[in-house]
Design a protein around this motif. Structure first.
Motif, short mmCIF file in Angstrom:
data_model
loop_
_atom_site.label_atom_id
_atom_site.label_comp_id
_atom_site.label_asym_id
_atom_site.label_seq_id
_atom_site.Cartn_x
_atom_site.Cartn_y
_atom_site.Cartn_z
N ASN A 83 0.84 -1.20 0.00
CA ASN A 83 0.00 0.00 0.00
C ASN A 83 0.87 1.24 0.00
O ASN A 83 2.06 1.18 0.30
CB ASN A 83 -0.91 0.00 1.23
N SER A 84 0.24 2.37 -0.32
CA SER A 84 0.95 3.67 -0.33
C SER A 84 2.27 3.57 -1.08
O SER A 84 3.32 4.01 -0.60
CB SER A 84 1.19 4.13 1.11
N LEU A 85 2.21 3.01 -2.26
CA LEU A 85 3.43 2.77 -3.03
C LEU A 85 4.09 4.08 -3.45
O LEU A 85 3.41 5.07 -3.74
CB LEU A 85 3.12 1.91 -4.25
N LYS A 86 5.41 4.05 -3.47
CA LYS A 86 6.22 5.21 -3.82
C LYS A 86 7.08 4.86 -5.04
O LYS A 86 7.37 3.68 -5.28
CB LYS A 86 7.14 5.57 -2.65
N PRO A 87 7.51 5.86 -5.78
CA PRO A 87 8.39 5.58 -6.93
C PRO A 87 9.63 4.78 -6.54
O PRO A 87 10.11 3.96 -7.34
CB PRO A 87 8.75 6.98 -7.43
N GLU A 88 10.12 4.99 -5.34
CA GLU A 88 11.32 4.26 -4.91
C GLU A 88 11.05 2.79 -4.62
O GLU A 88 11.99 2.02 -4.36
CB GLU A 88 11.97 4.92 -3.70
N ASP A 89 9.80 2.37 -4.67
CA ASP A 89 9.47 0.95 -4.54
C ASP A 89 9.61 0.22 -5.88
O ASP A 89 9.47 -1.01 -5.94
CB ASP A 89 8.04 0.77 -4.03
N THR A 90 9.86 0.97 -6.94
CA THR A 90 10.02 0.37 -8.25
C THR A 90 11.20 -0.59 -8.26
O THR A 90 12.32 -0.21 -7.89
CB THR A 90 10.22 1.45 -9.33
N ALA A 91 10.96 -1.82 -8.67
CA ALA A 91 12.00 -2.85 -8.66
C ALA A 91 11.44 -4.14 -9.22
O ALA A 91 10.22 -4.26 -9.42
CB ALA A 91 12.51 -3.08 -7.24
N VAL A 92 12.32 -5.10 -9.43
CA VAL A 92 11.88 -6.47 -9.67
C VAL A 92 11.80 -7.15 -8.31
O VAL A 92 12.74 -7.11 -7.52
CB VAL A 92 12.87 -7.23 -10.58
N TYR A 93 10.64 -7.72 -8.04
CA TYR A 93 10.39 -8.38 -6.75
C TYR A 93 10.53 -9.89 -6.92
O TYR A 93 9.93 -10.47 -7.85
CB TYR A 93 9.00 -8.01 -6.24
#
Length: 122
Positions: A83-93
């Motif tokens: 939740n409350s995702l931020k641009p810095e959460d962008t990644a391969v998970y």
């Protein structure tokens, strides 16, 4: 053979939510911990969240209060609610599981999924 298959990645706007799922299958004797890692471009892979077979959880400071990890032991699945995702959460998970296989029931082996892309952008 043991496999981990992830699903649920995609593109989401900042402030949005996503749920990632990972299913373990194959010749499994038991599953110990399960976890989610991520790797952004140019950065090292990092632990996002982990959960033991007993349900104890651990989170990276950067996602505490926003992400929740859960698992269904009967179905050998692990989810990551973001939740409350931020641009810095962008990644391969990447999904990770520490597993005893039926072929080697005394060995704890780490298995990895193929990864799923999460992009947070407007």
């Amino acid at each position: 053979q043991v496999q981990l298959v992830e699903s649920g990645g995609g593109l989401v706007q900042p402030g949005g939510s996503l749920r990632l799922s990972c299913a373990a299958s194959g010749s499994i004797f038991s599953i110990n911990s399960m976890a989610w890692y991520r790797q952004a471009p140019g950065k090292e892979r990092e632990l996002v969240a982990a959960i033991t077979s007993g349900g104890s959880t651990n989170y990276a400071d950067s996602v505490k209060g926003r992400f929740t990890i859960s698992r269904d032991n009967a179905k050998t699945t692990v989810d990551l609610h973001m939740n409350s995702l931020k641009p810095e959460d962008t990644a391969v998970y990447y999904c990770n599981a520490n597993i005893k296989s039926r072929a080697y029931p005394t060995l704890n082996i780490d298995y990895w999924g193929q990864g799923t892309q999460v992009t947070v952008s407007s």
